[in-house]
Design a protein around this motif. Structure first.
Motif, PDB file in Angstrom:
ATOM      1  N   GLU A  47      33.273  10.060  41.640  1.00 27.58           N
ATOM      2  CA  GLU A  47      34.079  10.808  42.604  1.00 27.58           C
ATOM      3  C   GLU A  47      35.477  10.977  42.017  1.00 27.58           C
ATOM      4  OE1 GLU A  47      35.753  10.326  47.180  1.00 27.58           O
ATOM      5  OE2 GLU A  47      35.317   8.562  45.958  1.00 27.58           O
ATOM      6  N   GLU A  48      35.833  12.206  41.728  1.00 26.55           N
ATOM      7  CA  GLU A  48      37.121  12.463  41.089  1.00 26.55           C
ATOM      8  C   GLU A  48      38.279  12.178  42.042  1.00 26.55           C
ATOM      9  OE1 GLU A  48      37.576  15.867  38.238  1.00 26.55           O
ATOM     10  OE2 GLU A  48      38.917  16.560  39.847  1.00 26.55           O
ATOM     11  N   ILE A  49      39.254  11.415  41.565  1.00 29.26           N
ATOM     12  CA  ILE A  49      40.466  11.133  42.344  1.00 29.26           C
ATOM     13  C   ILE A  49      41.544  12.155  41.996  1.00 29.26           C
ATOM     14  CG2 ILE A  49      42.238   9.419  42.854  1.00 29.26           C
ATOM     15  CD1 ILE A  49      40.245   7.260  41.924  1.00 29.26           C
ATOM     16  N   SER A  50      41.769  12.362  40.720  1.00 25.43           N
ATOM     17  CA  SER A  50      42.688  13.407  40.268  1.00 25.43           C
ATOM     18  C   SER A  50      42.363  13.755  38.825  1.00 25.43           C
ATOM     19  CB  SER A  50      44.149  12.957  40.380  1.00 25.43           C
ATOM     20  OG  SER A  50      44.441  11.939  39.439  1.00 25.43           O
ATOM     21  N   ARG A  51      42.790  14.954  38.416  1.00 23.08           N
ATOM     22  CA  ARG A  51      42.537  15.386  37.034  1.00 23.08           C
ATOM     23  C   ARG A  51      43.677  16.312  36.600  1.00 23.08           C
ATOM     24  NH1 ARG A  51      37.403  15.333  34.167  1.00 23.08           N
ATOM     25  NH2 ARG A  51      37.560  16.578  32.266  1.00 23.08           N
ATOM     26  N   TYR A  52      44.819  15.687  36.315  1.00 21.85           N
ATOM     27  CA  TYR A  52      45.989  16.409  35.836  1.00 21.85           C
ATOM     28  C   TYR A  52      46.361  17.561  36.789  1.00 21.85           C
ATOM     29  CZ  TYR A  52      43.210  14.557  31.941  1.00 21.85           C
ATOM     30  OH  TYR A  52      42.383  13.801  31.164  1.00 21.85           O
ATOM     31  N   ASP A  53      46.345  17.279  38.094  1.00 18.32           N
ATOM     32  CA  ASP A  53      46.581  18.322  39.092  1.00 18.32           C
ATOM     33  C   ASP A  53      47.509  17.789  40.169  1.00 18.32           C
ATOM     34  OD1 ASP A  53      44.916  16.621  40.611  1.00 18.32           O
ATOM     35  OD2 ASP A  53      43.133  17.828  40.185  1.00 18.32           O
ATOM     36  N   ASP A  54      47.606  18.478  41.314  1.00 18.41           N
ATOM     37  CA  ASP A  54      48.561  18.059  42.335  1.00 18.41           C
ATOM     38  C   ASP A  54      48.185  16.724  42.979  1.00 18.41           C
ATOM     39  OD1 ASP A  54      46.363  18.935  43.741  1.00 18.41           O
ATOM     40  OD2 ASP A  54      47.434  20.470  44.889  1.00 18.41           O
ATOM     41  N   ARG A  55      46.969  16.239  42.764  1.00 18.28           N
ATOM     42  CA  ARG A  55      46.576  14.907  43.245  1.00 18.28           C
ATOM     43  C   ARG A  55      47.068  13.803  42.308  1.00 18.28           C
ATOM     44  NH1 ARG A  55      40.303  15.717  43.231  1.00 18.28           N
ATOM     45  NH2 ARG A  55      40.981  16.680  41.269  1.00 18.28           N
ATOM     46  N   GLY A  56      47.495  14.203  41.122  1.00 15.81           N
ATOM     47  CA  GLY A  56      47.982  13.293  40.096  1.00 15.81           C
ATOM     48  C   GLY A  56      48.214  14.077  38.834  1.00 15.81           C
ATOM     49  N   PRO A  57      49.425  14.588  38.625  1.00 23.11           N
ATOM     50  CA  PRO A  57      49.658  15.577  37.566  1.00 23.11           C
ATOM     51  C   PRO A  57      49.517  15.054  36.148  1.00 23.11           C
ATOM     52  CG  PRO A  57      51.721  14.931  38.610  1.00 23.11           C
ATOM     53  CD  PRO A  57      50.628  14.347  39.441  1.00 23.11           C
ATOM     54  N   GLY A  58      49.697  13.750  35.968  1.00 26.11           N
ATOM     55  CA  GLY A  58      49.687  13.225  34.597  1.00 26.11           C
ATOM     56  C   GLY A  58      48.480  12.371  34.260  1.00 26.11           C
ATOM     57  N   TRP A  59      47.489  12.329  35.133  1.00 25.96           N
ATOM     58  CA  TRP A  59      46.385  11.406  34.869  1.00 25.96           C
ATOM     59  C   TRP A  59      45.063  11.900  35.456  1.00 25.96           C
ATOM     60  CZ3 TRP A  59      50.841  10.406  37.589  1.00 25.96           C
ATOM     61  CH2 TRP A  59      50.743  10.338  38.985  1.00 25.96           C
ATOM     62  N   TYR A  60      43.999  11.381  34.853  1.00 25.94           N
ATOM     63  CA  TYR A  60      42.630  11.651  35.300  1.00 25.94           C
ATOM     64  C   TYR A  60      41.972  10.314  35.582  1.00 25.94           C
ATOM     65  CZ  TYR A  60      37.587  12.503  34.628  1.00 25.94           C
ATOM     66  OH  TYR A  60      36.223  12.538  34.766  1.00 25.94           O
ATOM     67  N   TRP A  61      41.340  10.215  36.780  1.00 25.95           N
ATOM     68  CA  TRP A  61      40.588   8.995  37.089  1.00 25.95           C
ATOM     69  C   TRP A  61      39.590   9.265  38.199  1.00 25.95           C
ATOM     70  CZ3 TRP A  61      43.878   4.742  39.961  1.00 25.95           C
ATOM     71  CH2 TRP A  61      44.703   5.325  40.917  1.00 25.95           C
TER      72      TRP A  61
END
Length: 257
Positions: A47-61
């Protein structure tokens, strides 16, 4: 040089090779299917939490969800009722996660009979040709079943009579648990028992005897064909899940070339 310095140099030079025995873990990973009246394990999900976007601009997890016994995984003694008062996966001593291993290759026999069972006499014959099973080590049982791991249907190999996959006989499971010097058994199939083991007496003898004796299992291994019969060092790395009955694991083999 110290022993560890020598090992580090051998790893750097490639004279000791690291072979990954783990299956990739994804939503396509085959899972054990129990009769419908029992609880079922969850397939692997990300389940994607963020991927370099407005949910987390600098990280993917991601979050992930899966069963303890999905993919290449470690079975702790408390996984089975006979070992219910023994170690959970977090309590397994780290020193027992690294040790010698031998590879018994019965892939030719399994190619002719998918219900092939390993017997004590098979092991005794192998020992007469190679060396005794390793004290405090692992027996890795090669059947060629990892070639089926990309398909749930082929991996479980079930028909109206149930699954047909290779395993261990009742007598051999009891011998491995109580008379052999190994700490664990590694297999390429979905579980350490044969597909037909629900009809054995006792049911699932490998689980019954091995976990009752405080021994371990590794399942859904791959690349055993790349290992020699002897001279292997196995590294099993399950997650340290408190109270857990097992865990997906990265399993590595060190082999001198």
């Amino acid at each position: 040089m110290s022993v560890l310095s020598t090992l580090a140099a051998a790893l750097a030079s490639g004279s000791v090779e690291v072979i990954d025995l783990s299956a990739p873990l994804s939503s396509e990973t085959p899972t054990l299917a129990l009769p419908p009246q029992f609880g079922q394990t969850a397939a692997f999900e990300l389940e994607e939490i963020s991927r370099y976007d407005d949910r987390g601009p600098g990280w993917y997890w991601n979050n992930f969800r899966t069963g303890e016994h999905t993919g290449t995984h470690f079975d702790a003694p408390n996984h089975w009722v006979t070992g219910r008062d023994r170690e959970d996966v977090a309590s397994v001593p780290a020193r027992r996660l690294v040790g010698p291993a031998v590879v018994l290759d019965f892939s030719a026999e399994v190619a002719k009979n998918s219900d092939f069972l390993l017997e004590v006499d098979h092991i005794k014959q192998w020992e007469s040709e190679h060396e005794p099973l390793p004290e405090g080590g692992w027996l890795l049982y090669r059947t060629g079943w990892d070639a089926r791991s990309s398909s749930q249907e082929e991996f479980l190999n079930a028909d109206s009579n149930g699954p047909h996959t290779p395993g261990i006989s009742i007598e051999c499971a009891q011998w491995l648990a109580h008379e052999s010097p190994i700490v664990g058994l590694g297999v390429e199939t979905v579980g350490t028992d044969a597909g037909a083991a629900a009809g054995f007496d006792p049911m699932f003898p490998c689980h019954t005897f091995m976990h009752g004796a405080g021994k371990y299992g590794l399942t859904q291994l791959q690349n055993l064909s790349q290992l020699p019969p002897t001279g292997v060092v196995l590294v099993a790395s399950p997650l340290k899940i408190v109270g857990g009955s097992g865990s997906p694991a990265r399993v590595l083999a060190l082999v001198e070339r």
